[in-house]
Motif scaffolding. Structure first.
Motif, PDB file in Angstrom:
ATOM      1  N   TRP A 114       4.717  10.657  -6.003  1.00 34.40           N
ATOM      2  CA  TRP A 114       4.036   9.360  -6.003  1.00 34.40           C
ATOM      3  C   TRP A 114       2.933   9.282  -7.056  1.00 34.40           C
ATOM      4  O   TRP A 114       2.626   8.223  -7.577  1.00 34.40           O
ATOM      5  N   CYS A 212       6.165 -10.109 -10.858  1.00 39.49           N
ATOM      6  CA  CYS A 212       6.603  -8.832 -10.270  1.00 39.49           C
ATOM      7  C   CYS A 212       7.090  -7.912 -11.384  1.00 39.49           C
ATOM      8  O   CYS A 212       6.885  -6.696 -11.350  1.00 39.49           O
ATOM      9  N   CYS A 215       5.171  -5.051 -13.399  1.00 39.02           N
ATOM     10  CA  CYS A 215       5.089  -3.665 -12.912  1.00 39.02           C
ATOM     11  C   CYS A 215       6.465  -3.074 -12.624  1.00 39.02           C
ATOM     12  O   CYS A 215       6.667  -1.875 -12.790  1.00 39.02           O
ATOM     13  N   HIS A 216       7.395  -3.889 -12.144  1.00 37.95           N
ATOM     14  CA  HIS A 216       8.741  -3.400 -11.804  1.00 37.95           C
ATOM     15  C   HIS A 216       9.707  -3.807 -12.910  1.00 37.95           C
ATOM     16  O   HIS A 216      10.218  -4.924 -12.909  1.00 37.95           O
ATOM     17  N   HIS A 227       0.213   2.199 -11.225  1.00 37.96           N
ATOM     18  CA  HIS A 227      -0.620   1.031 -10.971  1.00 37.96           C
ATOM     19  C   HIS A 227      -1.347   1.147  -9.648  1.00 37.96           C
ATOM     20  O   HIS A 227      -0.890   1.855  -8.748  1.00 37.96           O
ATOM     21  N   SER A 229      -2.477   0.460  -6.023  1.00 37.15           N
ATOM     22  CA  SER A 229      -1.848  -0.080  -4.824  1.00 37.15           C
ATOM     23  C   SER A 229      -2.877  -0.949  -4.118  1.00 37.15           C
ATOM     24  O   SER A 229      -3.910  -0.455  -3.686  1.00 37.15           O
ATOM     25  N   PRO A 265       6.989   2.313  -7.543  1.00 34.09           N
ATOM     26  CA  PRO A 265       8.297   2.827  -7.097  1.00 34.09           C
ATOM     27  C   PRO A 265       9.462   1.985  -7.629  1.00 34.09           C
ATOM     28  O   PRO A 265       9.299   0.812  -7.943  1.00 34.09           O
ATOM     29  N   PHE A 277       6.425   1.670   0.876  1.00 39.65           N
ATOM     30  CA  PHE A 277       5.090   2.039   0.362  1.00 39.65           C
ATOM     31  C   PHE A 277       4.802   3.527   0.560  1.00 39.65           C
ATOM     32  O   PHE A 277       5.489   4.215   1.321  1.00 39.65           O
ATOM     33  N   HIS A 278       3.765   3.983  -0.137  1.00 45.64           N
ATOM     34  CA  HIS A 278       3.504   5.433  -0.133  1.00 45.64           C
ATOM     35  C   HIS A 278       3.230   5.946   1.270  1.00 45.64           C
ATOM     36  O   HIS A 278       3.516   7.092   1.581  1.00 45.64           O
ATOM     37  N   MET A 292       3.270  -7.520  -1.272  1.00 44.63           N
ATOM     38  CA  MET A 292       3.222  -7.379  -2.725  1.00 44.63           C
ATOM     39  C   MET A 292       2.624  -8.626  -3.373  1.00 44.63           C
ATOM     40  O   MET A 292       1.777  -8.547  -4.256  1.00 44.63           O
ATOM     41  N   GLN A 296      -0.706  -7.473  -4.819  1.00 46.24           N
ATOM     42  CA  GLN A 296      -0.629  -7.149  -6.246  1.00 46.24           C
ATOM     43  C   GLN A 296      -0.813  -8.374  -7.139  1.00 46.24           C
ATOM     44  O   GLN A 296      -1.176  -8.248  -8.295  1.00 46.24           O
TER      45      GLN A 296
HETATM   46  C1  HEC Z   1       0.419  -4.908 -10.412  1.00 51.63           C
HETATM   47  C2  HEC Z   1       1.657  -4.163 -10.271  1.00 51.63           C
HETATM   48  C3  HEC Z   1       2.688  -4.683  -9.284  1.00 51.63           C
HETATM   49  C4  HEC Z   1       3.153  -5.971  -9.145  1.00 51.63           C
HETATM   50  C5  HEC Z   1       2.744  -7.197  -9.930  1.00 51.63           C
HETATM   51  C6  HEC Z   1       4.150  -5.919  -8.107  1.00 51.63           C
HETATM   52  N1  HEC Z   1       4.294  -4.652  -7.629  1.00 51.63           N
HETATM   53 FE1  HEC Z   1       5.569  -4.044  -6.185  1.00 51.63          FE
HETATM   54  N2  HEC Z   1       4.701  -2.228  -6.201  1.00 51.63           N
HETATM   55  C7  HEC Z   1       3.668  -1.819  -7.015  1.00 51.63           C
HETATM   56  C8  HEC Z   1       3.129  -0.564  -6.557  1.00 51.63           C
HETATM   57  C9  HEC Z   1       1.985   0.232  -7.179  1.00 51.63           C
HETATM   58  C10 HEC Z   1       3.865  -0.233  -5.404  1.00 51.63           C
HETATM   59  C11 HEC Z   1       3.612   0.970  -4.481  1.00 51.63           C
HETATM   60  C12 HEC Z   1       2.507   0.592  -3.521  1.00 51.63           C
HETATM   61  C13 HEC Z   1       2.227   1.640  -2.480  1.00 51.63           C
HETATM   62  O1  HEC Z   1       3.096   2.419  -2.159  1.00 51.63           O
HETATM   63  O2  HEC Z   1       1.110   1.650  -1.963  1.00 51.63           O
HETATM   64  C14 HEC Z   1       4.853  -1.292  -5.205  1.00 51.63           C
HETATM   65  C15 HEC Z   1       5.798  -1.311  -4.186  1.00 51.63           C
HETATM   66  C16 HEC Z   1       6.748  -2.306  -4.015  1.00 51.63           C
HETATM   67  C17 HEC Z   1       7.792  -2.291  -3.020  1.00 51.63           C
HETATM   68  C18 HEC Z   1       8.054  -1.155  -2.040  1.00 51.63           C
HETATM   69  C19 HEC Z   1       8.999  -0.151  -2.653  1.00 51.63           C
HETATM   70  C20 HEC Z   1       9.129   1.126  -1.871  1.00 51.63           C
HETATM   71  O3  HEC Z   1      10.179   1.768  -1.980  1.00 51.63           O
HETATM   72  O4  HEC Z   1       8.205   1.525  -1.155  1.00 51.63           O
HETATM   73  C21 HEC Z   1       8.503  -3.453  -3.142  1.00 51.63           C
HETATM   74  C22 HEC Z   1       9.701  -3.886  -2.317  1.00 51.63           C
HETATM   75  C23 HEC Z   1       7.901  -4.203  -4.213  1.00 51.63           C
HETATM   76  N3  HEC Z   1       6.845  -3.465  -4.723  1.00 51.63           N
HETATM   77  C24 HEC Z   1       8.317  -5.449  -4.645  1.00 51.63           C
HETATM   78  C25 HEC Z   1       7.528  -6.278  -5.445  1.00 51.63           C
HETATM   79  C26 HEC Z   1       7.752  -7.692  -5.637  1.00 51.63           C
HETATM   80  C27 HEC Z   1       8.894  -8.491  -5.034  1.00 51.63           C
HETATM   81  C28 HEC Z   1       6.745  -8.151  -6.444  1.00 51.63           C
HETATM   82  C29 HEC Z   1       6.434  -9.574  -6.830  1.00 51.63           C
HETATM   83  C30 HEC Z   1       6.161 -10.476  -5.711  1.00 51.63           C
HETATM   84  C31 HEC Z   1       5.928  -6.987  -6.795  1.00 51.63           C
HETATM   85  N4  HEC Z   1       6.429  -5.882  -6.163  1.00 51.63           N
HETATM   86  C32 HEC Z   1       4.835  -7.030  -7.647  1.00 51.63           C
HETATM   87  C33 HEC Z   1       3.214  -2.499  -8.121  1.00 51.63           C
HETATM   88  C34 HEC Z   1       3.403  -3.866  -8.319  1.00 51.63           C
END
Ligand code: HEC
Ligand code: HEC
Length: 325
Positions: A114, A212, A215-216, A227, A229, A265, A277-278, A292, A296
């Protein structure tokens, strides 16, 4: 990079311009798309004999101190490469403080774990054998070398025979074969318009519009940057488990701005890899996506928007293993 690829939106885009554009899309159907998300290669060419050897080691409980746990215990391959529980328990009975990530497509990550504290799969195996499986290389080597079939395979594949470095190499080679290509979204990216439905396509557009994708992105829709959390609000639904806080990126860099920072992730097969999440205490994708948006991106989204996003995420489900196996 990706932002320079985004298609400009013009309010006057209508009538004949639209007809022309539709025509152009049809003409170019089958061309790969220029998008911030990249398809998984359909095959990662590997050394077949090493992969077979690595596969056996991956499933071998003799790599653990009590001969009861293998890599597959926590990363079962028929379970999308992870155990599906919030926190796993190590061989010594101690609970992990971080959720088990999937091993599928791990080869595309910039770093492993992580907080990305190791960059190679070989180093990740080193730590997994020692920490998760409570073992050491003397014991592992002794047990593996007692096995005739292993001795013969190692002698065929490696000049040095059964050695720790070769065991790590074989398992890492096997891990590099664990990809999930040919998802419907990858077929869409390669130019097949029919591979996803119009609603799923809307979900992807929303994924980009909301941000989204900042970051993804890339091959794993994640795995290529770190990034914080909980940028705007916390993602935790309950009390965070003990020392999870000490396993963030700050533990690696020592920089205070890396507190609460984790590797983003992957979203590949995310419809199959609950909990999230972590800390692993978010059970549903519905809740994860809502958290998210708020945590985020600092905004609420409607249930309809959430469902569009989840529809898109479903298209990322790929086939287990590449075509070259
Ligand atoms: C600023 C960066 C950022 C943005 C923007 C972002 N994410 Fe994430 N995403 C992360 C991070 C960092 C994690 C891990 C968080 C944690 O585990 O605490 C994460 C985790 C996730 C997870 C969980 C995955 C897992 O296997 O645990 C999902 C689903 C997800 N994001 C979907 C989205 C979606 C849909 C959006 C838009 C609405 C989005 N993310 C926007 C950074 C971002
Ligand atoms: C007791 C459960 C358990 C066992 C056994 C185990 N792991 Fe893990 N694995 C985890 C956990 C938990 C993490 C996340 C730890 C962290 O990030 O600090 C992890 C992380 C990983 C990662 C990093 C993935 C990523 O996206 O960062 C890989 C790859 C991996 N393990 C492969 C293996 C291999 C190969 C073995 C056998 C040598 C193994 N694991 C044994 C629980 C386990």
């Amino acid at each position: 990079m990706w932002s320079s690829c985004a298609r400009p939106r013009h309010p006057w885009l209508s009538g004949w311009v639209l007809v022309w554009l539709v025509g152009a899309t049809v003409t170019f159907a089958g061309e790969p798309r220029n998008e911030p998300v990249l398809p998984i290669p359909t095959c990662t060419a590997m050394d077949g004999e090493k992969v077979r050897l690595g596969k056996r080691l991956y499933h071998d409980v003799r790599l653990s101190a009590n001969n009861a746990m293998s890599c597959a215990t926590c990363h079962p391959l028929d379970g999308w490469g992870m155990d599906g529980i919030p926190l796993s328990t190590r061989v010594d009975g101690v609970s992990n403080t971080l959720n088990t990530p999937t091993v599928f497509n791990a080869l595309f990550n910039i770093g492993q774990f992580w907080n990305g504290r190791v960059t190679s799969l070989e180093d990740q195996i080193e730590e997994s054998v020692r920490v998760e499986m409570g073992s050491n290389w003397n014991d592992v080597l002794r047990k593996v070398a007692q096995d005739d079939a292993y001795r013969q395979s190692f002698a065929r594949v490696y000049r040095g025979g059964v050695q720790a470095v070769n065991i790590r190499d074989a398992i890492a080679e096997f891990e590099r074969s664990l990809i999930t290509p040919n998802s419907r979204f990858d077929r869409y990216l390669r130019g097949d318009d029919q591979a996803i439905t119009p609603l799923e396509r809307q979900g992807y557009e929303l994924f980009k519009k909301l941000g989204c994708v900042s970051c993804h992105q890339g091959v794993n829709l994640g795995g290529n940057l770190f990034h914080r959390s909980g940028v705007f609000t916390t993602l935790e639904t309950g009390e965070p488990p003990g020392d999870a806080r000490e396993q963030d990126r700050m533990a690696v860099t020592g920089a205070s701005e890396d507190a609460r920072v984790f590797k983003v992730p992957t979203l590949r097969n995310v419809t199959r890899t609950a909990p999230y999440f972590h800390h692993g205490d978010v059970a549903t994708l519905e809740e994860a996506v809502m958290l998210m948006a708020r945590g985020q991106l600092g905004r609420g989204i409607s249930v309809a928007e959430r469902d569009l996003l989840i529809g898109f995420l479903g298209t990322l489900e790929g086939a287990l293993y590449g075509e070259c196996r």
